[in-house]
Write a protein that holds these residues in place. Structure first.
Motif, PDB file in Angstrom:
ATOM      1  N   TYR A  79       0.808  -1.212   0.000  1.00 48.09           N
ATOM      2  CA  TYR A  79       0.000   0.000   0.000  1.00 48.09           C
ATOM      3  C   TYR A  79       0.844   1.266   0.000  1.00 48.09           C
ATOM      4  N   THR A  80       0.167   2.362  -0.345  1.00 45.22           N
ATOM      5  CA  THR A  80       0.798   3.669  -0.397  1.00 45.22           C
ATOM      6  C   THR A  80      -0.265   4.720  -0.120  1.00 45.22           C
ATOM      7  N   ALA A  81       0.154   5.956   0.022  1.00 44.26           N
ATOM      8  CA  ALA A  81      -0.772   7.081   0.166  1.00 44.26           C
ATOM      9  C   ALA A  81      -0.144   8.277  -0.544  1.00 44.26           C
ATOM     10  N   ILE A  82      -0.956   8.951  -1.332  1.00 47.85           N
ATOM     11  CA  ILE A  82      -0.474  10.119  -2.077  1.00 47.85           C
ATOM     12  C   ILE A  82      -1.478  11.250  -1.867  1.00 47.85           C
ATOM     13  N   SER A  83      -0.966  12.369  -1.393  1.00 47.76           N
ATOM     14  CA  SER A  83      -1.804  13.533  -1.104  1.00 47.76           C
ATOM     15  C   SER A  83      -1.544  14.647  -2.105  1.00 47.76           C
ATOM     16  N   ARG A  84      -2.624  15.228  -2.584  1.00 46.60           N
ATOM     17  CA  ARG A  84      -2.560  16.400  -3.464  1.00 46.60           C
ATOM     18  C   ARG A  84      -1.690  16.191  -4.704  1.00 46.60           C
ATOM     19  N   GLY A  85      -1.646  14.986  -5.207  1.00 47.32           N
ATOM     20  CA  GLY A  85      -0.883  14.701  -6.416  1.00 47.32           C
ATOM     21  C   GLY A  85       0.612  14.885  -6.257  1.00 47.32           C
ATOM     22  N   TYR A  86       1.099  14.773  -5.009  1.00 45.97           N
ATOM     23  CA  TYR A  86       2.524  14.987  -4.732  1.00 45.97           C
ATOM     24  C   TYR A  86       3.403  14.011  -5.503  1.00 45.97           C
ATOM     25  N   VAL A 134       5.003   1.420   0.667  1.00 44.43           N
ATOM     26  CA  VAL A 134       5.942   2.044  -0.261  1.00 44.43           C
ATOM     27  C   VAL A 134       5.517   3.493  -0.458  1.00 44.43           C
ATOM     28  N   ASP A 135       6.445   4.411  -0.236  1.00 40.83           N
ATOM     29  CA  ASP A 135       6.150   5.813  -0.508  1.00 40.83           C
ATOM     30  C   ASP A 135       5.741   5.957  -1.965  1.00 40.83           C
ATOM     31  N   GLY A 136       4.944   6.973  -2.245  1.00 40.80           N
ATOM     32  CA  GLY A 136       4.483   7.222  -3.608  1.00 40.80           C
ATOM     33  C   GLY A 136       5.606   7.455  -4.596  1.00 40.80           C
ATOM     34  N   SER A 137       6.777   7.839  -4.100  1.00 41.26           N
ATOM     35  CA  SER A 137       7.925   8.101  -4.981  1.00 41.26           C
ATOM     36  C   SER A 137       8.672   6.827  -5.373  1.00 41.26           C
ATOM     37  N   VAL A 138       8.312   5.704  -4.762  1.00 42.93           N
ATOM     38  CA  VAL A 138       9.068   4.461  -4.947  1.00 42.93           C
ATOM     39  C   VAL A 138       8.454   3.596  -6.051  1.00 42.93           C
ATOM     40  N   LEU A 139       9.302   3.210  -6.985  1.00 38.80           N
ATOM     41  CA  LEU A 139       8.937   2.228  -8.001  1.00 38.80           C
ATOM     42  C   LEU A 139       9.632   0.925  -7.612  1.00 38.80           C
TER      43      LEU A 139
END
Length: 183
Positions: free
Chosen positions: A7-14, A79-84
């Motif tokens: 899972y991940t979480a992304i706020s305001r399209g960051y 996984v942070d939203g920046s992580v692939l």
């Protein structure tokens, strides 16, 4: 629900939601907490928490309190939203390799190994109020937390959902609510 959630979480399209690894798609349930619902093959989109005035804390509550959001899961991988994710290992191999004898696996911070040095860095970068950060690390010093005791980079968190991990999650969440959003 599968017993493993990524899972991940992304706020305001960051950040932008990355595709799940093809090798893992059948091994886990993929969940993204977002305030903007994109087309995201392979991901279940759930609404982002909005209880804080701070978008960073709104995303971080999902990161920290996995046991609240996934009470049936035995394992979770944040996984942070920046992580692939690029991994040659099947997801179950991660459990065998990284949770052998422990309930939490994180990466060591690649640049720093001390929370006090990290606090100085966070102040210099303006990630939170200097007063809030200083008050928090002063409390750690007063409680005897040692310098150079290691530092985790929590862009990826692999957890076995145990009672001890639930208590750790709750304590971490309390720190975020009472002090700096960075900890």
């Amino acid at each position: 629900m599968k017993d493993f959630v990524v899972y991940t979480a992304i706020s305001r399209g960051y950040d932008t939601l990355k595709p799940p690894p093809a090798l893992w798609r059948d091994a886990a349930h993929f969940v993204a907490f977002m305030d903007v619902a994109p087309l995201a093959p392979g991901w279940e989109i759930r609404p982002l928490h909005h209880g804080f005035g701070d978008p960073c804390r709104n995303a971080k509550i999902h990161k920290i309190l996995a046991h609240h959001y996934f009470p049936q899961a035995r394992y979770s991988l944040w996984v942070d939203g920046s992580v692939l994710i690029h991994s040659p290992l099947p997801l179950r191999e991660w459990i065998a390799q990284y949770l052998d004898g422990c309930d939490l696996a994180v990466f060591a911070h690649r640049c720093r190994q001390c929370i006090y040095v990290e606090a100085e860095h966070c102040i210099a970068c303006g990630v939170d109020s200097p007063e809030v950060i200083q008050r928090q690390v002063c409390r750690y010093r007063d409680e005897g937390y040692p310098e150079n005791n290691g530092l985790a980079e929590c862009t990826v968190l692999l957890r076995r959902h145990t009672r001890q991990i639930e208590l750790l999650n709750e304590t971490w969440h309390e720190e975020i609510c009472r002090h700096s959003r960075r900890r």
